[in-house]
Design an enzyme around this catalytic site. Sequence first.
Site, short mmCIF file in Angstrom:
data_model
loop_
_atom_site.label_atom_id
_atom_site.label_comp_id
_atom_site.label_asym_id
_atom_site.label_seq_id
_atom_site.Cartn_x
_atom_site.Cartn_y
_atom_site.Cartn_z
N SER A 49 35.04 51.44 47.41
CA SER A 49 35.70 50.22 47.86
C SER A 49 34.92 49.64 49.02
O SER A 49 34.85 50.23 50.10
CB SER A 49 37.14 50.50 48.31
OG SER A 49 37.61 49.38 49.05
N GLY A 108 51.64 42.07 51.47
CA GLY A 108 52.67 41.51 50.59
C GLY A 108 52.11 40.55 49.56
O GLY A 108 52.86 39.86 48.88
N SER A 110 50.21 41.65 47.15
CA SER A 110 50.06 42.50 45.97
C SER A 110 48.61 42.85 45.62
O SER A 110 48.17 42.72 44.48
CB SER A 110 50.73 41.82 44.78
OG SER A 110 51.29 42.80 43.98
N ASP A 156 54.83 41.89 40.06
CA ASP A 156 53.47 41.81 40.60
C ASP A 156 52.42 41.96 39.50
O ASP A 156 51.44 41.23 39.44
CB ASP A 156 53.24 42.90 41.65
CG ASP A 156 54.18 42.75 42.82
OD1 ASP A 156 54.88 41.72 42.89
OD2 ASP A 156 54.22 43.66 43.67
N TYR A 205 65.42 47.50 53.20
CA TYR A 205 65.37 47.19 51.78
C TYR A 205 66.34 48.08 51.02
O TYR A 205 67.14 47.62 50.20
CB TYR A 205 63.93 47.40 51.30
CG TYR A 205 63.68 47.18 49.83
CD1 TYR A 205 63.39 45.90 49.35
CD2 TYR A 205 63.70 48.24 48.93
CE1 TYR A 205 63.13 45.70 48.01
CE2 TYR A 205 63.44 48.04 47.59
CZ TYR A 205 63.16 46.77 47.13
OH TYR A 205 62.91 46.57 45.79
P1 ADP Z 1 50.12 45.10 48.82
O1 ADP Z 1 50.18 45.37 47.36
O2 ADP Z 1 51.22 44.24 49.31
O3 ADP Z 1 48.80 44.59 49.27
P2 ADP Z 1 50.45 47.95 48.91
O4 ADP Z 1 50.76 48.89 50.00
O5 ADP Z 1 51.31 47.95 47.71
O6 ADP Z 1 50.36 46.50 49.56
O7 ADP Z 1 48.97 48.25 48.38
C1 ADP Z 1 47.89 48.37 49.28
C2 ADP Z 1 47.04 49.55 48.86
O8 ADP Z 1 46.33 49.24 47.64
C3 ADP Z 1 45.94 49.86 49.85
O9 ADP Z 1 46.41 50.71 50.87
C4 ADP Z 1 44.90 50.54 48.98
O10 ADP Z 1 45.22 51.90 48.77
C5 ADP Z 1 45.04 49.81 47.66
N1 ADP Z 1 44.05 48.71 47.55
C6 ADP Z 1 44.31 47.43 47.25
N2 ADP Z 1 43.16 46.69 47.23
C7 ADP Z 1 42.16 47.53 47.51
C8 ADP Z 1 40.73 47.39 47.65
N3 ADP Z 1 40.13 46.21 47.51
N4 ADP Z 1 40.02 48.51 47.95
C9 ADP Z 1 40.63 49.69 48.11
N5 ADP Z 1 41.95 49.88 48.00
C10 ADP Z 1 42.72 48.83 47.71
MG MG Z 2 51.75 46.41 46.30
#
Ligand code: ADP
Ligand code: MG
Length: 372
Positions: A49, A108, A110, A156, A205
């Site tokens: 990542s 938030g 997604s 989502d 929630y």
């Molecule tokens: P949201 O979906 O609202 O952004 P979440 O807590 O559901 O918040 O998801 C966030 C998690 O998704 C991050 O902590 C990571 O583990 C994963 N994630 C999302 N996008 C990436 C990315 N580009 N690289 C690495 N991990 C990611």
């Molecule tokens: Mg999420």
Amino acid sequence: MLCVRAPGRVNLIGEHTDYNDGYVLPVAISLETRVYARPREDTRCILYSDTLDEQAEFDLGAIPEPADLPSGFVRYVAGVAWALQRYTGRTLTGIEATITSRLPLGAGLSSSAALEAAFAVLWNRLDDLELNQGMLAILCLEAEHVYAGVQCGLMDQAASLLSEVGHALFFDTRTMATQRIPLPSDWAIVVADTGKPRALAESEYNTRRAQCGAAVQALQKLLGEEVRALRDISPEQAALYLPLVEEPARRRARHVIGENARVLEFLNALRHADAARVRRLMLASHASLRDDYEVSCAELDVMVEACMHAGAIGARMTGAGFGGACIALVERAQRERFLTLAEQHYRARVPHYEPRFWVCEAVGGASMCPEV
Ligand code: ADP
Ligand code: MG
């Protein structure tokens, strides 16, 4: 090299309705996650990542149980692979993949569903699985439930996979029916983050969910077993019967029932590009979330005020609440002026948090990018 894109989403209206069998109206936004991948000869997945500057790997021949995986992004990818393999009975092709994203993580919007959707589309192509986008959404949801341990609804994943350019995605969380609703072409979508982390969101929630459950039980006693969820109560029934329900369940139910009706009215307002009605409905949604559902906070209220002061067509808090972002619809031609005024207004009243603004377009669901 293969490349996939998958969008994040923001919900235009229909907040806290999804766990009440209600309606939501997300739109896939032009903040996207991309995955660049090269197939391997074996079943190993080596992931990097770029967003987090973190590496992870696992083997498709022996995908670890959720409990045996480290926390972090590998869970989402392994979860998608697990769901795809279980459903198709096949072993997927190993990959070396790099993930990049313009989406803020955990804000938030997604990013988790975007990450899942990207890998689902990638393997669907790489291994000719021939699954449709709806099936991919369901498998991504399974990944999120089982591997990320997040018991969310399908909104989502549906938004990230089933959206169409220039449209919002009306989604009925009971029947899973979807309908694409065209957005007026001269309106832009602005996500206005308060900078306040959503600290209380999880426990509150759960309380709200329980209170909605209490309202359903009380209404069942009055109206019969056919009331399975707040979705089954019309605004007319609400006017008659809610006064007999105890507080705070009464106000929670009033929000959900009113919000469902607002989503349906919003669809019509959008179809007619009726700015006045869109404004009224978005502001009514915000007021209901603030006063009846009690999930707003001072920063979200100020941000809505800032957006309206800066000339938005409409604005409201979006997401679970207690921080996070607002969604505003803005005349495309006005957006520079809007951004300047909204930021000024917010900063003058909330000096201790750093606001962020993203002007987005409504994009299509996750897909392969042209060859790179
Ligand atoms: P949201 O979906 O609202 O952004 P979440 O807590 O559901 O918040 O998801 C966030 C998690 O998704 C991050 O902590 C990571 O583990 C994963 N994630 C999302 N996008 C990436 C990315 N580009 N690289 C690495 N991990 C990611
Ligand atoms: Mg999420």
